[in-house]
Motif scaffolding. Structure first.
Motif, PDB file in Angstrom:
ATOM      1  N   PRO A  52      32.103  47.851  32.301  1.00 43.14           N
ATOM      2  CA  PRO A  52      33.090  48.913  32.062  1.00 43.14           C
ATOM      3  C   PRO A  52      34.506  48.403  32.299  1.00 43.14           C
ATOM      4  CG  PRO A  52      31.379  49.644  33.595  1.00 43.14           C
ATOM      5  CD  PRO A  52      31.211  48.172  33.430  1.00 43.14           C
ATOM      6  N   VAL A  53      35.410  48.774  31.399  1.00 44.74           N
ATOM      7  CA  VAL A  53      36.802  48.332  31.459  1.00 44.74           C
ATOM      8  C   VAL A  53      37.706  49.529  31.200  1.00 44.74           C
ATOM      9  CG1 VAL A  53      38.556  46.952  30.267  1.00 44.74           C
ATOM     10  CG2 VAL A  53      36.338  45.946  30.783  1.00 44.74           C
ATOM     11  N   VAL A  54      38.829  49.565  31.904  1.00 46.30           N
ATOM     12  CA  VAL A  54      39.883  50.544  31.619  1.00 46.30           C
ATOM     13  C   VAL A  54      41.130  49.752  31.254  1.00 46.30           C
ATOM     14  CG1 VAL A  54      41.265  52.449  32.464  1.00 46.30           C
ATOM     15  CG2 VAL A  54      38.895  52.217  33.222  1.00 46.30           C
ATOM     16  N   PHE A  55      41.586  49.931  30.021  1.00 46.79           N
ATOM     17  CA  PHE A  55      42.730  49.162  29.516  1.00 46.79           C
ATOM     18  C   PHE A  55      43.969  50.051  29.464  1.00 46.79           C
ATOM     19  CE2 PHE A  55      45.513  47.717  26.104  1.00 46.79           C
ATOM     20  CZ  PHE A  55      45.691  46.383  26.449  1.00 46.79           C
ATOM     21  N   LEU A  56      45.103  49.502  29.886  1.00 44.52           N
ATOM     22  CA  LEU A  56      46.372  50.221  29.865  1.00 44.52           C
ATOM     23  C   LEU A  56      47.463  49.321  29.303  1.00 44.52           C
ATOM     24  CD1 LEU A  56      48.234  52.610  30.658  1.00 44.52           C
ATOM     25  CD2 LEU A  56      48.380  51.606  32.947  1.00 44.52           C
ATOM     26  N   ALA A  57      48.160  49.802  28.275  1.00 43.04           N
ATOM     27  CA  ALA A  57      49.278  49.047  27.691  1.00 43.04           C
ATOM     28  C   ALA A  57      50.528  49.291  28.538  1.00 43.04           C
ATOM     29  CB  ALA A  57      49.508  49.480  26.249  1.00 43.04           C
ATOM     30  N   ARG A  85      39.004  49.350  40.901  1.00 40.79           N
ATOM     31  CA  ARG A  85      39.321  48.752  42.196  1.00 40.79           C
ATOM     32  C   ARG A  85      39.806  47.311  42.066  1.00 40.79           C
ATOM     33  NH1 ARG A  85      39.342  53.288  42.714  1.00 40.79           N
ATOM     34  NH2 ARG A  85      38.317  54.626  44.258  1.00 40.79           N
ATOM     35  N   THR A  86      39.667  46.724  40.885  1.00 33.78           N
ATOM     36  CA  THR A  86      40.192  45.382  40.604  1.00 33.78           C
ATOM     37  C   THR A  86      41.016  45.448  39.329  1.00 33.78           C
ATOM     38  OG1 THR A  86      38.293  44.289  41.644  1.00 33.78           O
ATOM     39  CG2 THR A  86      39.612  42.981  40.110  1.00 33.78           C
ATOM     40  N   VAL A  87      42.229  44.893  39.369  1.00 33.77           N
ATOM     41  CA  VAL A  87      43.162  44.971  38.249  1.00 33.77           C
ATOM     42  C   VAL A  87      43.601  43.569  37.855  1.00 33.77           C
ATOM     43  CG1 VAL A  87      45.417  45.795  37.462  1.00 33.77           C
ATOM     44  CG2 VAL A  87      44.019  47.237  38.966  1.00 33.77           C
ATOM     45  N   VAL A  88      43.569  43.293  36.549  1.00 35.09           N
ATOM     46  CA  VAL A  88      44.143  42.067  35.993  1.00 35.09           C
ATOM     47  C   VAL A  88      45.435  42.454  35.274  1.00 35.09           C
ATOM     48  CG1 VAL A  88      43.836  40.090  34.464  1.00 35.09           C
ATOM     49  CG2 VAL A  88      41.852  41.075  35.649  1.00 35.09           C
ATOM     50  N   GLY A  89      46.546  41.933  35.744  1.00 33.62           N
ATOM     51  CA  GLY A  89      47.823  42.143  35.062  1.00 33.62           C
ATOM     52  C   GLY A  89      48.090  40.961  34.150  1.00 33.62           C
ATOM     53  N   VAL A  90      48.080  41.197  32.841  1.00 29.85           N
ATOM     54  CA  VAL A  90      48.372  40.137  31.874  1.00 29.85           C
ATOM     55  C   VAL A  90      49.872  40.127  31.625  1.00 29.85           C
ATOM     56  CG1 VAL A  90      47.922  39.240  29.567  1.00 29.85           C
ATOM     57  CG2 VAL A  90      46.092  40.405  30.827  1.00 29.85           C
ATOM     58  N   LEU A 245      39.402  36.852  29.773  1.00 32.31           N
ATOM     59  CA  LEU A 245      39.082  38.223  30.173  1.00 32.31           C
ATOM     60  C   LEU A 245      37.618  38.546  29.880  1.00 32.31           C
ATOM     61  CD1 LEU A 245      42.292  40.080  28.942  1.00 32.31           C
ATOM     62  CD2 LEU A 245      41.635  39.651  31.311  1.00 32.31           C
ATOM     63  N   GLU A 246      37.182  38.177  28.682  1.00 33.75           N
ATOM     64  CA  GLU A 246      35.799  38.480  28.296  1.00 33.75           C
ATOM     65  C   GLU A 246      34.794  37.790  29.218  1.00 33.75           C
ATOM     66  OE1 GLU A 246      35.820  37.124  24.305  1.00 33.75           O
ATOM     67  OE2 GLU A 246      36.934  38.855  23.532  1.00 33.75           O
ATOM     68  N   GLN A 247      35.119  36.563  29.631  1.00 32.16           N
ATOM     69  CA  GLN A 247      34.194  35.788  30.452  1.00 32.16           C
ATOM     70  C   GLN A 247      34.266  36.143  31.943  1.00 32.16           C
ATOM     71  OE1 GLN A 247      31.847  33.636  29.203  1.00 32.16           O
ATOM     72  NE2 GLN A 247      32.554  34.447  27.244  1.00 32.16           N
ATOM     73  N   SER A 248      35.308  36.854  32.356  1.00 34.28           N
ATOM     74  CA  SER A 248      35.502  37.100  33.784  1.00 34.28           C
ATOM     75  C   SER A 248      35.257  38.542  34.211  1.00 34.28           C
ATOM     76  CB  SER A 248      36.923  36.702  34.199  1.00 34.28           C
ATOM     77  OG  SER A 248      37.889  37.525  33.552  1.00 34.28           O
ATOM     78  N   VAL A 249      35.259  39.505  33.270  1.00 38.02           N
ATOM     79  CA  VAL A 249      35.240  40.909  33.691  1.00 38.02           C
ATOM     80  C   VAL A 249      33.962  41.263  34.461  1.00 38.02           C
ATOM     81  CG1 VAL A 249      36.860  41.865  32.017  1.00 38.02           C
ATOM     82  CG2 VAL A 249      34.433  41.611  31.394  1.00 38.02           C
ATOM     83  N   ALA A 250      32.831  40.685  34.093  1.00 42.95           N
ATOM     84  CA  ALA A 250      31.600  41.007  34.807  1.00 42.95           C
ATOM     85  C   ALA A 250      31.694  40.582  36.266  1.00 42.95           C
ATOM     86  CB  ALA A 250      30.405  40.352  34.119  1.00 42.95           C
TER      87      ALA A 250
END
Length: 262
Positions: A52-57, A85-90, A245-250
Motif C-alpha cells: 500500500p502506498v499513499v502518494f502526494l504531489a 508511518r514512513t515517508v519518502v521525500g523525492v 521506489l518500486e524495489q524499496s516500498v515493501a
C-alpha cells in the motif's frame, strides 16, 4: 535494523518531475482536511506491487505551488492521518559535490537549513509546555538503508550519504552562495528539504530523502542553468528514482513505527 512488523502504507511525496507515479495501481483519491488547512493535492491511495502506498504531489498537480508556499504541515499531517508511518521525500536537487552531477541519485544523511519565514513546527500557539525534539540525524537510518540496498540490487549508481542544503527559493542560488554552501559542507542543494524533514520528525514519522540531481549548482560550470537542462536530467534520471521506489516500498512498509510525538 529495527524489528519489522506488518506492512503499513508508505507515503511518497513527489517533487519536481514526479507529479504522478507510473506503476501505481490507484485505489482512490481523497482530499484530507487537517488542522493546518488543505495539503498540496489530494492523497492518491494505491499499491506498488503488493505494498500500500499513499502518494502526494508536493507542488500540486499540475505543478503550481512554489517551494516557499508549500503547506508542509498540512502535507505531513494528512499522510499521518492516512496511516502512513514512513515517508519518502523525492527531491530535485542541484549538484555541488563533483561526484553528484546531473541524473545522479543521492540518499543524503544530513542537512543544513538556509530557509527562512516558513512555518516549520507543529509546536506553536497556546502550548502546555515547550517541546524540543532531537534532530541530530534528520533522516531515518533504517529507511535510508532500504533505499540504498534497492539501488545496489538494481545496479543504480547512488551516493549513500551527503549533506542537503535547503534554500528558500524559488530563485536559484548565486555562485557565491553555492561557494559558501560548499564551504559549509553541502553536497547538494534544494528548496523543499526543510521544513518537511523536521515536521516529519515532530510527528514521529520515519523520513528519508531520495534526491535526483537535475543540474550542476550555480558556478559549478561556466554555463547558466536552464530549464531545458533540468528537464533533460529529469528525463534521464527519474527512471532510476522510480525503480528504487518500486524495489524499496515493501521493505519500507515493514519497518516498525516510531513512537508518535504529535
Amino acid at each position: 535494523m529495527q524489528a519489522k512488523t506488518e506492512a503499513r502504507p508508505v507515503g511518497i511525496i513527489g517533487g519536481t518531475g514526479l507529479t504522478t507515479l507510473s506503476g501505481l495501481q490507484i485505489i482512490g483519491e481523497q482530499m484530507v482536511d487537517t488542522d493546518w488547512g488543505e495539503p498540496s493535492a489530494p492523497l492518491v491511495e494505491g499499491r506498488l506491487g503488493e505494498q500500500p502506498v499513499v502518494f502526494l504531489a508536493r507542488h500540486g498537480n499540475p505543478h503550481r505551488i512554489p517551494p516557499h508556499q508549500v503547506n508542509y504541515r498540512a502535507n505531513l499531517q494528512a499522510l499521518l492521518r492516512a496511516g502512513v508511518r514512513t515517508v519518502v521525500g523525492v527531491n530535485a536537487v542541484g549538484g555541488i559535490h563533483p561526484a553528484m552531477g546531473p541524473a545522479h541519485v543521492v540518499v543524503p544523511d544530513q542537512l543544513i537549513d538556509y530557509t527562512w519565514g516558513r512555518a516549520s513546527t507543529f509546536f506553536e500557539g497556546e502550548l502546555e509546555s515547550v517541546t524540543h525534539i532531537d534532530f541530530t540525524f534528520p533522516y531515518d537510518r533504517d529507511a535510508r538503508q532500504v533505499l540504498i540496498d534497492a539501488a545496489a540490487g538494481q545496479g543504480i549508481q547512488c551516493s549513500a550519504s551527503g549533506v542537503y542544503g535547503a534554500t528558500q527559493g524559488p530563485r536559484l542560488e548565486t555562485a557565491a552562495e553555492i561557494r559558501r554552501m560548499e564551504r559549509d559542507g553541502c553536497d547538494i542543494v534544494g528548496m523543499t528539504g526543510m521544513p518537511e524533514a523536521v515536521l516529519a520528525a515532530e510527528l514521529g514519522l520515519r523520513y528519508v530523502c531520495l534526491g535526483l540531481v537535475v543540474n550542476w549548482a550555480a558556478g559549478k560550470t561556466d554555463q547558466i542553468i536552464t530549464m531545458e537542462e533540468i528537464q533533460a536530467a529529469i528525463d534521464t534520471g527519474m527512471s532510476d528514482v522510480k525503480v528504487m521506489l518500486e524495489q524499496s516500498v515493501a521493505g519500507l512498509g515493514r519497518l516498525s513505527p516510531l513512537p508518535q510525538s504529535s
